[in-house]
Motif scaffolding. Structure first.
Motif, short mmCIF file in Angstrom:
data_model
loop_
_atom_site.label_atom_id
_atom_site.label_comp_id
_atom_site.label_asym_id
_atom_site.label_seq_id
_atom_site.Cartn_x
_atom_site.Cartn_y
_atom_site.Cartn_z
N ALA A 42 0.84 -1.29 0.15
CA ALA A 42 -0.11 0.11 0.06
C ALA A 42 0.87 1.27 0.10
O ALA A 42 0.64 2.19 -0.63
CB ALA A 42 -1.01 -0.14 1.19
N LEU B 20 -8.05 -6.22 -1.94
CA LEU B 20 -7.59 -4.94 -1.25
C LEU B 20 -6.51 -4.45 -2.54
O LEU B 20 -6.37 -3.27 -2.56
CB LEU B 20 -6.31 -5.54 -0.30
CG LEU B 20 -7.00 -6.47 0.76
CD1 LEU B 20 -6.09 -6.96 1.68
CD2 LEU B 20 -7.80 -5.32 1.71
N LEU B 21 -6.18 -5.11 -3.67
CA LEU B 21 -5.47 -4.63 -4.68
C LEU B 21 -6.21 -4.78 -6.13
O LEU B 21 -6.83 -5.67 -6.38
CB LEU B 21 -3.92 -5.28 -4.72
CG LEU B 21 -3.25 -5.06 -3.37
CD1 LEU B 21 -2.02 -5.79 -3.55
CD2 LEU B 21 -2.81 -3.68 -2.85
N LEU C 109 -4.69 0.29 -5.08
CA LEU C 109 -5.45 0.06 -4.00
C LEU C 109 -7.12 0.06 -4.31
O LEU C 109 -7.43 0.90 -4.91
CB LEU C 109 -5.42 1.09 -2.71
CG LEU C 109 -3.98 0.82 -2.16
CD1 LEU C 109 -3.76 1.89 -0.97
CD2 LEU C 109 -3.84 -0.47 -1.29
N GLY D 265 -9.36 -1.59 0.01
CA GLY D 265 -7.71 -1.71 0.36
C GLY D 265 -7.51 -0.35 0.92
O GLY D 265 -6.59 -0.32 1.77
N GLU D 266 -7.96 0.91 0.27
CA GLU D 266 -7.51 2.15 0.70
C GLU D 266 -7.83 2.25 2.47
O GLU D 266 -7.28 2.79 3.19
CB GLU D 266 -8.19 3.27 0.16
CG GLU D 266 -7.51 3.29 -1.30
CD GLU D 266 -8.40 4.45 -2.24
OE1 GLU D 266 -9.28 5.10 -1.78
OE2 GLU D 266 -7.77 4.50 -3.33
N ALA E 88 -5.79 -0.27 4.45
CA ALA E 88 -4.36 -0.05 4.75
C ALA E 88 -4.23 0.99 5.82
O ALA E 88 -3.22 0.81 6.72
CB ALA E 88 -4.18 0.79 3.27
#
Length: 320
Positions: A25, A59-60, A69, A73-74, A77
C-alpha cells in the motif's frame, strides 16, 4: 476478483500478512515493497493474497504495469498501519519494562517515617533513577499491607518486623528512640536515662493504629511499666505530640530521624538519651515475596542504605 464462500474466512490475519499489505500500500509496487521489508516478491504476493482470502475482500487491483488499492484496500490500509504501529508500541513498552528503574513505582510510607526519610528517598531517585515515576502514598501500616497484597502498592517503607506471610522485608537501618521532655523536666537533656524511668512517666502517645504507638508501649512494658499506668492519647501525628510536650502535658518518645524536624521549632523542648542498649526501631522496605521487580527493589534498598548513612541511624547490611 470474487471471493466465494470459504470455510476459513474470518481467520485472524497474521502480522506478516498485514506487514506485506502495508508495504504494498505504501510503495504500490511489489518489487519495491518486498525489498523494503526483506521478503521475496513471491512470498509478499502470497501473503497479500492470503490476507485478502482471510478478510474476504479484494485489497489490490493488479495490472501488468502497476498496482492500485481498491476502495476497500484504501480503508483497510489505514487500519493495517494502525495495528502494526500498536504492535510496535507494545514491543517498545515490553522492552522498557525489562529496563530497571523505569515506569511507575507506587511506594507506601507510614506517617512516622514519611516526613523524615522522604527527602533522602526523593533526592536519591531524582539523581540516580531519573526515569522512575515514583508515586508516594502515606498511610498507616495496616492500610499499606492491604494495598501491597492487592497490588495497589508495589513497595513499602515502614517499621518492621511485620510477621506477615507473603511479605519480604529488606532492612535498611535501626534507629534509637529519644525521650522528649519540656524544659525543666528532671530528665531534660540527660544522656544516661535508664529504661526503668519509663515506668512512672506521664507518657503521651499517638492514636490507635500507628505502629509507633505499639512500639512505644512495647518499650514501656519491657521497662516494667504496668498496664494500668496512665497514658494520654490525644495526638494524630508527631508534630502535635511534641507540642503537647512543650505545653507541659507530659513526655514522649521520638525516633531519632524525627528529632531535628520536630523539636527545632520550639525552644521549650528538650531531648534525653537512654543508656545503651537504647530502645530502638528497625525501618525496612517491604515487597511481595517473589515480586517480579524483586531485583530492582533489592538494588534500591542497597542504594538507600548508602544514602541514609548521613542520618542519625545505624545502617544495616544485606541479610541483617
Amino acid at each position: 476478483m470474487g471471493f466465494p464462500y470459504n470455510p476459513y474466512r474470518g481467520k485472524q490475519p497474521s502480522l506478516s500478512q498485514l506487514r506485506a499489505f502495508s508495504a504494498v500500500a505504501e510503495h504500490l509496487h511489489f518489487r519495491d515493497a518486498a525489498a523494503a521489508i526483506g521478503m521475496s516478491q513471491p512470498a509478499l504476493s502470497g501473503a497479500v493474497s492470503a490476507l485478502e482470502e482471510a478478510l474476504g475482500v479484494q485489497l489490490l487491483e493488479r495490472t501488468t504495469r502497476k498496482v492500485l488499492l481498491s476502495p476497500a484496500g484504501e480503508r483497510l490500509a489505514v487500519r493495517a498501519r494502525a495495528v502494526l504501529d500498536a504492535v510496535s508500541e507494545l514491543m517498545e513498552e515490553a522492552e522498557a519494562a525489562q529496563a530497571p528503574f523505569t515506569g511507575v513505582l507506587r511506594l507506601g510510607v507510614i506517617p512516622t517515617v514519611a516526613p523524615y526519610l522522604l527527602p533522602t528517598v526523593l533526592r536519591l531517585v531524582h539523581e540516580r533513577y531519573p526515569e522512575l515515576d515514583l508515586q508516594v502514598h502515606e498511610e498507616q501500616t495496616s492500610s499499606l499491607l492491604e494495598g501491597l497484597a492487592a497490588g495497589r502498592l508495589d513497595l513499602l517503607l515502614l517499621a518492621v518486623p511485620l510477621g506477615v506471610p507473603g511479605v519480604t522485608e529488606l532492612p535498611l537501618f535501626d534507629e534509637d528512640f529519644v525521650l522528649v521532655t519540656p524544659q525543666g523536666h528532671p530528665l531534660a537533656g540527660r544522656d544516661d536515662i535508664p529504661r526503668e524511668a519509663l515506668k512512672e512517666l506521664n507518657l503521651l502517645l499517638l492514636d490507635e493504629g500507628h505502629c509507633l504507638r505499639d512500639q512505644a508501649l512495647d518499650i514501656c512494658r519491657e521497662a516494667g511499666r504496668t498496664e494500668g499506668a496512665p497514658v494520654t492519647t490525644t495526638a494524630a501525628g508527631l508534630s502535635t505530640l511534641v507540642q503537647l510536650v512543650a505545653g507541659g502535658l507530659g513526655v514522649t518518645l521520638l525516633p531519632r530521624t524525627a528529632v531535628k524536624v520536630e523539636t527545632a521549632r520550639d525552644a521549650a523542648l528538650c531531648t534525653g538519651r537512654f543508656t545503651d542498649p537504647a530502645p530502638s526501631r528497625r525501618v525496612a522496605l517491604a515487597m511481595r515475596t517473589g515480586a517480579a521487580r524483586h531485583e530492582e527493589f533489592e538494588e534500591l534498598a542497597c542504594s538507600l542504605r548508602g544514602a541514609m548513612r548521613r542520618l542519625p541511624v545505624r545502617v544495616l547490611g544485606v541479610g541483617t
